[in-house]
Design an enzyme around this catalytic site. Sequence first.
Site, PDB file in Angstrom:
ATOM      1  N   HIS A 156       0.812  -1.236   0.000  1.00 26.53           N
ATOM      2  CA  HIS A 156       0.000   0.000   0.000  1.00 26.53           C
ATOM      3  C   HIS A 156       0.836   1.273   0.000  1.00 26.53           C
ATOM      4  CE1 HIS A 156      -4.105  -1.683   0.794  1.00 26.53           C
ATOM      5  NE2 HIS A 156      -3.363  -2.743   1.033  1.00 26.53           N
ATOM      6  N   ASP A 364       3.338   9.453  -0.530  1.00 18.29           N
ATOM      7  CA  ASP A 364       2.173   8.678  -0.095  1.00 18.29           C
ATOM      8  C   ASP A 364       1.907   7.586  -1.123  1.00 18.29           C
ATOM      9  OD1 ASP A 364       0.043   8.060   1.570  1.00 18.29           O
ATOM     10  OD2 ASP A 364      -0.617  10.139   1.722  1.00 18.29           O
TER      11      ASP A 364
HETATM   12  O1  LIG Z   1      -2.234   0.657  10.784  1.00 23.19           O
HETATM   13  P1  LIG Z   1      -1.552   1.946  11.134  1.00 23.19           P
HETATM   14  O2  LIG Z   1      -0.113   1.747  11.506  1.00 23.19           O
HETATM   15  O3  LIG Z   1      -2.339   2.737  12.146  1.00 23.19           O
HETATM   16  O4  LIG Z   1      -1.522   2.877   9.832  1.00 23.19           O
HETATM   17  C1  LIG Z   1      -2.644   3.070   8.984  1.00 23.19           C
HETATM   18  C2  LIG Z   1      -2.374   2.546   7.582  1.00 23.19           C
HETATM   19  O5  LIG Z   1      -1.460   3.425   6.953  1.00 23.19           O
HETATM   20  C3  LIG Z   1      -0.962   3.060   5.674  1.00 23.19           C
HETATM   21  O6  LIG Z   1      -1.944   3.254   4.641  1.00 23.19           O
HETATM   22  C4  LIG Z   1      -1.617   3.125   3.271  1.00 23.19           C
HETATM   23  O7  LIG Z   1      -2.694   2.531   2.586  1.00 23.19           O
HETATM   24  C5  LIG Z   1      -3.647   3.392   1.962  1.00 23.19           C
HETATM   25  C6  LIG Z   1      -4.642   2.517   1.188  1.00 23.19           C
HETATM   26  O8  LIG Z   1      -4.000   1.801   0.158  1.00 23.19           O
HETATM   27  C7  LIG Z   1      -2.948   4.375   1.031  1.00 23.19           C
HETATM   28  O9  LIG Z   1      -3.907   5.242   0.416  1.00 23.19           O
HETATM   29  C8  LIG Z   1      -1.950   5.190   1.830  1.00 23.19           C
HETATM   30  O10 LIG Z   1      -1.222   6.034   0.930  1.00 23.19           O
HETATM   31  C9  LIG Z   1      -0.974   4.301   2.582  1.00 23.19           C
HETATM   32  O11 LIG Z   1      -0.227   5.111   3.476  1.00 23.19           O
HETATM   33  C10 LIG Z   1      -0.418   1.659   5.722  1.00 23.19           C
HETATM   34  O12 LIG Z   1       0.054   1.263   4.455  1.00 23.19           O
HETATM   35  C11 LIG Z   1      -1.398   0.670   6.289  1.00 23.19           C
HETATM   36  O13 LIG Z   1      -0.807  -0.621   6.393  1.00 23.19           O
HETATM   37  C12 LIG Z   1      -1.825   1.138   7.660  1.00 23.19           C
HETATM   38  O14 LIG Z   1      -2.807   0.268   8.183  1.00 23.19           O
HETATM   39  O1  LIG Z   2     -10.669  10.936  11.355  1.00 26.00           O
HETATM   40  C1  LIG Z   2     -10.462  10.187  10.408  1.00 26.00           C
HETATM   41  C2  LIG Z   2      -9.328  10.359   9.571  1.00 26.00           C
HETATM   42  C3  LIG Z   2      -9.176   9.499   8.508  1.00 26.00           C
HETATM   43  N1  LIG Z   2     -10.087   8.515   8.277  1.00 26.00           N
HETATM   44  C4  LIG Z   2      -9.941   7.658   7.099  1.00 26.00           C
HETATM   45  O2  LIG Z   2      -8.636   7.116   7.034  1.00 26.00           O
HETATM   46  C5  LIG Z   2      -8.285   6.921   5.678  1.00 26.00           C
HETATM   47  C6  LIG Z   2      -6.901   7.495   5.420  1.00 26.00           C
HETATM   48  O3  LIG Z   2      -6.406   6.886   4.269  1.00 26.00           O
HETATM   49  P1  LIG Z   2      -5.266   7.493   3.382  1.00 26.00           P
HETATM   50  O4  LIG Z   2      -5.082   6.595   2.237  1.00 26.00           O
HETATM   51  O5  LIG Z   2      -5.558   8.905   3.031  1.00 26.00           O
HETATM   52  O6  LIG Z   2      -3.954   7.518   4.294  1.00 26.00           O
HETATM   53  P2  LIG Z   2      -3.319   6.467   5.344  1.00 26.00           P
HETATM   54  O7  LIG Z   2      -3.728   6.965   6.683  1.00 26.00           O
HETATM   55  O8  LIG Z   2      -3.855   5.130   5.039  1.00 26.00           O
HETATM   56  O9  LIG Z   2      -1.844   6.575   5.149  1.00 26.00           O
HETATM   57  C7  LIG Z   2      -9.351   7.574   4.813  1.00 26.00           C
HETATM   58  O10 LIG Z   2     -10.228   6.592   4.298  1.00 26.00           O
HETATM   59  C8  LIG Z   2     -10.069   8.472   5.797  1.00 26.00           C
HETATM   60  O11 LIG Z   2     -11.433   8.688   5.520  1.00 26.00           O
HETATM   61  C9  LIG Z   2     -11.180   8.341   9.091  1.00 26.00           C
HETATM   62  O12 LIG Z   2     -12.003   7.451   8.867  1.00 26.00           O
HETATM   63  N2  LIG Z   2     -11.344   9.192  10.144  1.00 26.00           N
END
Ligand SMILES: O=P(O)(O)OC[C@H]1O[C@H](O[C@H]2O[C@H](CO)[C@@H](O)[C@H](O)[C@H]2O)[C@H](O)[C@@H](O)[C@@H]1O
Ligand SMILES: O=c1ccn([C@@H]2O[C@H](COP(=O)(O)OP(=O)(O)O)[C@@H](O)[C@H]2O)c(=O)[nH]1
Length: 473
Positions: A156, A364
Amino acid sequence: MARLVIVSNRVASPKERAAKAGGLAVALREALSQRGGLWFGWSGETEVNPPEAPKVFRSGRVTYALLNLDPEDQRAHYAGYANGTLWPLCHYRLGLLTFRRADWEGYRRVNEHFARALLPLLKPDDIVWVHDYHFMPLAKELRKLGFEGRIGYFHHIPWPTPEVYLSLPSHAALVDDLSHYDLVGLQTENDVRALLTYISSEIHGWIAPGGTVGLKDRRFRVAAYPIGIDAEAFVSDAKKSVGKDEERRLNESLAGRTLAVGVDRLDYSKGLPGKFAAFGELLRSFPEHRSKVTMMQVAPLSRSEVSEYQALRRELEELGGAINGEFAEFDWVPLRYLNRPFQRATLAAIYRRSRVGVVTPLRDGMNLVAKEYVAAQDPEDPGVLVLSRFAGAADELKGSLLVNPYDIEGMAAAMDRALTMPLEERQQRWRTNMDNVETNTIHHWCQRFIDELTNVTDQFGPAGDTWGNARPQ
Ligand SMILES: O=P(O)(O)OC[C@H]1O[C@H](O[C@H]2O[C@H](CO)[C@@H](O)[C@H](O)[C@H]2O)[C@H](O)[C@@H](O)[C@@H]1O
Ligand SMILES: O=c1ccn([C@@H]2O[C@H](COP(=O)(O)OP(=O)(O)O)[C@@H](O)[C@H]2O)c(=O)[nH]1
């Protein structure tokens, strides 16, 4: 239809009412609720000498299997290797990278534990889809235990260019791990190019047309699958918010002012200090916006056990306080900074009310917030997305104002342009973005990956088949 088995570290359990910040869990919940299947992951709990078997329960069409982890293994796996080594590496932040052998060993132990716990739940014709950098070695561990079925992996986050990736002491071992999958999915063509270049130039792999890779005696496919959102649900939530209590309270609090919004986990990859600085620069260089624009930054706390995230929190509190100290009036606070998460319906209402969406990560993988902001707009009077060129979403959302997140003045100028953009241009730009968001949905993403995972093994023959003497031309 074969059963879908999803493996991810973070599982959005049906018992959780609170919003989980993080695109992966949000996206997978959408994907699984449609098709049903098994979702296997970490329970969120640790205990000394955890049981080998997961807790299994069912909710609707989804069976959940959640595993407790030993506290030291969980730390080494999540805060140590996954988020202290791989996360900074893949987001091009080598200065923040730490590599400790104990973390690497803990990371591998957790993958072995996951494989042992998952194997008894698997049927031979299951489609196993593993998610993210926490589980790169999982296929190899499952293969060692004898599983021969289809296994795919989706990464991701960005895949860094070879020069950056080579900084990782375990670089070759991890890509060797990936070669035990049948299909490896990345977010963008840039990511694919970076991984394939590393494989062909550094570890003597073979690349055939279509992204088929040969490494030692194994073959697998690498391709881009840009993730999408449940566009229909966002459109519907945003429409429903009109006239509701939350929208009314938001409008009252703004007293007719224009709103700009940012929604990001509190993560150093999201470029929050630069975004705050750019908003300050906007108010300094374009004083006509003072008292007229409010910026709301939703930034739920994330990975607080990692020291860099604690330091970032302190930095943002200082920066945010400085902006409000410099520009606030007795009846206007320029920056609203919130560290709590919100449910999707509330976010949809905030997005729709915002004339500008400011999404400016330094790197990202995709950034689902950018797509959600687009989906939530009113087609008659849409807002403008200011988007970092280093978000995966920038490849698709060509109607955005693309910015370099290292250029503070450039971002301030883009915010000014968004705030003053004529309606017709806003509509055209929004239509371009919305066409993409509506076409490449989460359902489309999921279906495409699963279809190709099914076909890739047909093309290669049974799993475990080797190159023999036949190499791709
Ligand atoms: O599980 P966490 O450590 O709390 O972090 C949240 C997630 O962050 C990352 O999200 C990524 O996936 C998104 C969907 O494909 C993408 O849009 C975003 O750019 C990425 O940063 C991480 O890859 C996840 O594993 C985490 O669960
Ligand atoms: O207060 C919040 C902030 C974020 N999100 C969700 O968290 C996801 C963030 O995904 P993104 O790919 O932008 O970044 P990531 O946190 O996975 O790196 C999106 O679906 C947001 O709608 C949410 O549900 N509540």
